[in-house]
Design an enzyme around this catalytic site. Sequence first.
Site, PDB file in Angstrom:
ATOM      1  N   LYS A  45      -3.043  39.979  49.020  1.00 24.41           N
ATOM      2  CA  LYS A  45      -4.170  40.164  49.386  1.00 24.41           C
ATOM      3  C   LYS A  45      -4.795  39.497  50.449  1.00 24.41           C
ATOM      4  CE  LYS A  45      -8.675  40.518  47.779  1.00 24.41           C
ATOM      5  NZ  LYS A  45      -9.978  40.457  46.309  1.00 24.41           N
TER       6      LYS A  45
ATOM      7  N   LYS B  84      -2.450  24.903  42.346  1.00 25.40           N
ATOM      8  CA  LYS B  84      -2.415  25.109  44.272  1.00 25.40           C
ATOM      9  C   LYS B  84      -2.134  23.980  44.706  1.00 25.40           C
ATOM     10  CE  LYS B  84      -2.970  30.008  43.554  1.00 25.40           C
ATOM     11  NZ  LYS B  84      -3.670  31.158  44.427  1.00 25.40           N
TER      12      LYS B  84
ATOM     13  N   GLU C  78      -6.308  36.586  32.858  1.00 26.41           N
ATOM     14  CA  GLU C  78      -7.023  36.265  34.433  1.00 26.41           C
ATOM     15  C   GLU C  78      -8.099  36.544  34.932  1.00 26.41           C
ATOM     16  OE1 GLU C  78      -5.415  36.805  38.828  1.00 26.41           O
ATOM     17  OE2 GLU C  78      -4.499  35.293  38.350  1.00 26.41           O
TER      18      GLU C  78
ATOM     19  N   HIS D 133      12.556  44.042  15.647  1.00 25.66           N
ATOM     20  CA  HIS D 133      13.891  43.009  15.339  1.00 25.66           C
ATOM     21  C   HIS D 133      14.109  41.751  15.785  1.00 25.66           C
ATOM     22  CE1 HIS D 133      16.053  46.607  13.418  1.00 25.66           C
ATOM     23  NE2 HIS D 133      15.335  46.976  14.336  1.00 25.66           N
TER      24      HIS D 133
ATOM     25  N   GLY E 222      -7.479  41.393  43.086  1.00 28.27           N
ATOM     26  CA  GLY E 222      -5.782  41.387  42.568  1.00 28.27           C
ATOM     27  C   GLY E 222      -4.920  42.120  41.608  1.00 28.27           C
ATOM     28  N   ARG E 223      -5.321  41.832  40.315  1.00 27.95           N
ATOM     29  CA  ARG E 223      -4.727  42.649  39.564  1.00 27.95           C
ATOM     30  C   ARG E 223      -5.539  43.706  39.520  1.00 27.95           C
ATOM     31  NH1 ARG E 223      -7.885  38.028  38.451  1.00 27.95           N
ATOM     32  NH2 ARG E 223     -10.479  37.823  37.000  1.00 27.95           N
TER      33      ARG E 223
ATOM     34  N   GLU F 121       3.860  31.192  47.422  1.00 26.23           N
ATOM     35  CA  GLU F 121       4.876  32.034  46.849  1.00 26.23           C
ATOM     36  C   GLU F 121       6.065  33.599  47.911  1.00 26.23           C
ATOM     37  OE1 GLU F 121       2.856  30.939  45.658  1.00 26.23           O
ATOM     38  OE2 GLU F 121       3.149  30.407  42.988  1.00 26.23           O
TER      39      GLU F 121
HETATM   40  O1  F6P Z   1      -2.731  32.943  41.912  1.00 27.27           O
HETATM   41  C1  F6P Z   1      -3.589  33.728  41.287  1.00 27.27           C
HETATM   42  C2  F6P Z   1      -3.866  34.828  42.820  1.00 27.27           C
HETATM   43  O2  F6P Z   1      -4.913  34.530  43.065  1.00 27.27           O
HETATM   44  C3  F6P Z   1      -3.697  37.035  41.575  1.00 27.27           C
HETATM   45  O3  F6P Z   1      -5.284  36.960  41.336  1.00 27.27           O
HETATM   46  C4  F6P Z   1      -3.217  37.051  42.653  1.00 27.27           C
HETATM   47  O4  F6P Z   1      -2.818  38.815  42.513  1.00 27.27           O
HETATM   48  C5  F6P Z   1      -2.196  36.632  43.436  1.00 27.27           C
HETATM   49  O5  F6P Z   1      -2.732  34.932  43.589  1.00 27.27           O
HETATM   50  C6  F6P Z   1      -1.407  37.229  44.317  1.00 27.27           C
HETATM   51  O6  F6P Z   1      -2.796  37.166  45.313  1.00 27.27           O
HETATM   52  P1  F6P Z   1      -2.301  37.705  46.947  1.00 27.27           P
HETATM   53  O7  F6P Z   1      -2.324  39.553  46.339  1.00 27.27           O
HETATM   54  O8  F6P Z   1      -3.722  37.018  47.744  1.00 27.27           O
HETATM   55  O9  F6P Z   1      -1.182  36.743  46.975  1.00 27.27           O
END
Ligand code: F6P
Length: 546
Positions: A209, A507, A356, A387, A270-271, A215
Amino acid sequence: MTAIAPLTTRVAWKALAAHYSQVRHLHLRTLFAEDATRGERMAVEAVGIYFDYSKHRITDETLTLLLQLAEESGLQARIDALFRGDKINITEKRAVLHVALRAPKGHSIIVDGEDVVPHVHAVLAKMANFSNRVRSGEWKGHTGKPIRNVINIGIGGSDLGPVMAYEALRHYSQRDLVFRFVSNIDGTDFAEATRDLDAEETLFIVSSKTFTTLETMTNARTARDWTLTTLKHPAAVAKHFVAVSTNTEEVTKFGIDTANMFEFWDWVGGRYSMDSAIGLSTMIAIGPEQFHAMLDGFHQMDEHFRTTPFERNLPVLMGLLTLWYNNFFDAQTMAVLPYEQYLKRFPAYLQQLTMESNGKHVTLDGTEVAYQTGPIYWGEPGTNGQHSFYQLIHQGTKLIPCDLIVFAQPLNPLGRHHDVLLANVFAQAEALAFGKTSQEVQAEGTPAWLAPHRIFEGNRPSSTLLLERLTPKTLGALIALYEHSVFVQGAIWHIDSFDQWGVELGKVLAERIIPELESKAESPLTHDSSTNSLIRHYRKYKERST
Ligand code: F6P
C-alpha cells in the site's frame, strides 16, 4: 461523533454482568435437555452459510441482552457510517470502504465528493486484462518466453490475503502457473521461493500500500537484482515487475512503469485489501470471472450485514458471541478450526484481520478502556489440531470458544474421506459441548483412580459454520463475515478498528539498530543493557561466520 455512555455504564452491560453470574454454571447438557428445538432455533442461514450457534453458553435472555447492548452501542449508526464512507478511522482521518471494493457496477459510494465505484471497476478491468494476458501466455518476459511463475512480494495485508486466497482457491487455479509468496525479510524466504525458478519466466508482483515497507522493498530490490543477474538489461524490469500500491511516486522511483501499476486507495486498510488490486495474484490464479464471483460473495454478505435485523444477522451474532466470552467469561483466545485443507492459511489471515484491528487499549476519544478488547485468534485445520492441541480445549483449565468451519461437498472426493472428516467435526462439537460425565465413565467400568482423567466436563462453546462447497463466492462471504464481526466488536468496544499504531515503535527501533549491526566499526551502543549485550553477541557470532 455523537457522545455515547462508556461501555460499562450502559444498561445492557450491567444487565449482562448480572445475568452472567446467574448463567455461568449453566451446562449445555441442561440447556439442550430443556429445549428440544434449541439446535434448530439457534441457527441462521444466510449467503450460503449455515451458522449453528446453539452450542454456546447462552439463553434466550443472554441473546436479548447482547442485542440490546448492540442497540445501546449505536451499532446501526456505525454500520450506516461505514457504508456511507464516513471517516470512521478517526486517528488516520480516513474512510473505511472495503465494501466499495465489491460494490457492483452502477452502485455509488461518495468519498470526498467523488464516486469511488467507477474507479474500483476501472482497476478491476485493468487487472482482468493483465491477468488474461499472463494466463494465456500472451504477456511475454524480456526474452520472449511466457510467464510460468508468479511471485507476490508483500507483507501483512499485502501478503496474508493473497496467500490465503491462493491456497483456499487452489482448486480453481490455472495449474500450469506456479504461485509463490515472499513476505519475510529473512533471506531464506526469497531464496527458497526462487531457487528452482527461471528468471526469464518469472513475474514479480510488488504489493505494498505504502511502497515504503522495509521488508517488502528489501525483497523487491533483491528480486530486481536476481532478475537482472540473468536477464542483464534494465529494460527487463518492465516485463517482469508490476506494482500494486497507492503510492505512484515510490513505484516510479523503484523503476516500475506506472502503466504496470495497479492502484488502490487510502480508504482500503491493508488487512481489508485482498479483494482490491492486492488480489492481483488471486485473479491471475483463478481468472477474472472467478475473482468476480468472490467479490459477489463479499458483496452479498455486506448486504446481509447492512440490512438484516440484528437477531438474524450473522456478523452481528458472531461478534456478540465473541464479546460475551471475551468480556464476561474472561476468555483470552478464540480458536478458528477449518475442517478444510484448502483453508490452511485462514487462521493466519484472520490473526491480522482480528488482532491488528481490535488489539487496542484506548477508546475513540483516547481514554483507557476499562474492559478487555480483542481476543487472541489462533487455529489450525482440523483434524490435525485434534491430534495436537484439542486436549487442552477439551480438558484444560482455559475456556476457548471455537469456530468450526466445514464444507458439505468435497473438492477432492476420495473414498470415504469426506464423511470421516464431517463425522469428526460434528463429533468434536458434540464432545466439546456435552463431554462425558463421571456416571458415563463409571458405567464403562473405568477404575476409580482413572475415572477423573477420563471425565470430560463439556460446556466448551463452539459455533459450527457449515457451507455447501468451497467456491470463490463462499470464500468471499466467509471473509466478509469475519470482517464485519470484527467491526461489530470494535463498535461496541468503541475503539478504532482501522488503525495500527502498535506496529510503529518496533519499525522505528529496527531502523536505528540496522546501522549498528551493519557497521564494521565498534560504534558505542546506547540501548538498555540487554539490547546492548544482544547486539555485541550478534556482532561476535557474525564475525565468526565470515
Ligand atoms: O506493519 C503493519 C502494516 O502496516 C499492515 O497494516 C499492512 O498490511 C502491512 O504493514 C504492509 O503494509 P504495506 O502494504 O504498506 O507494505
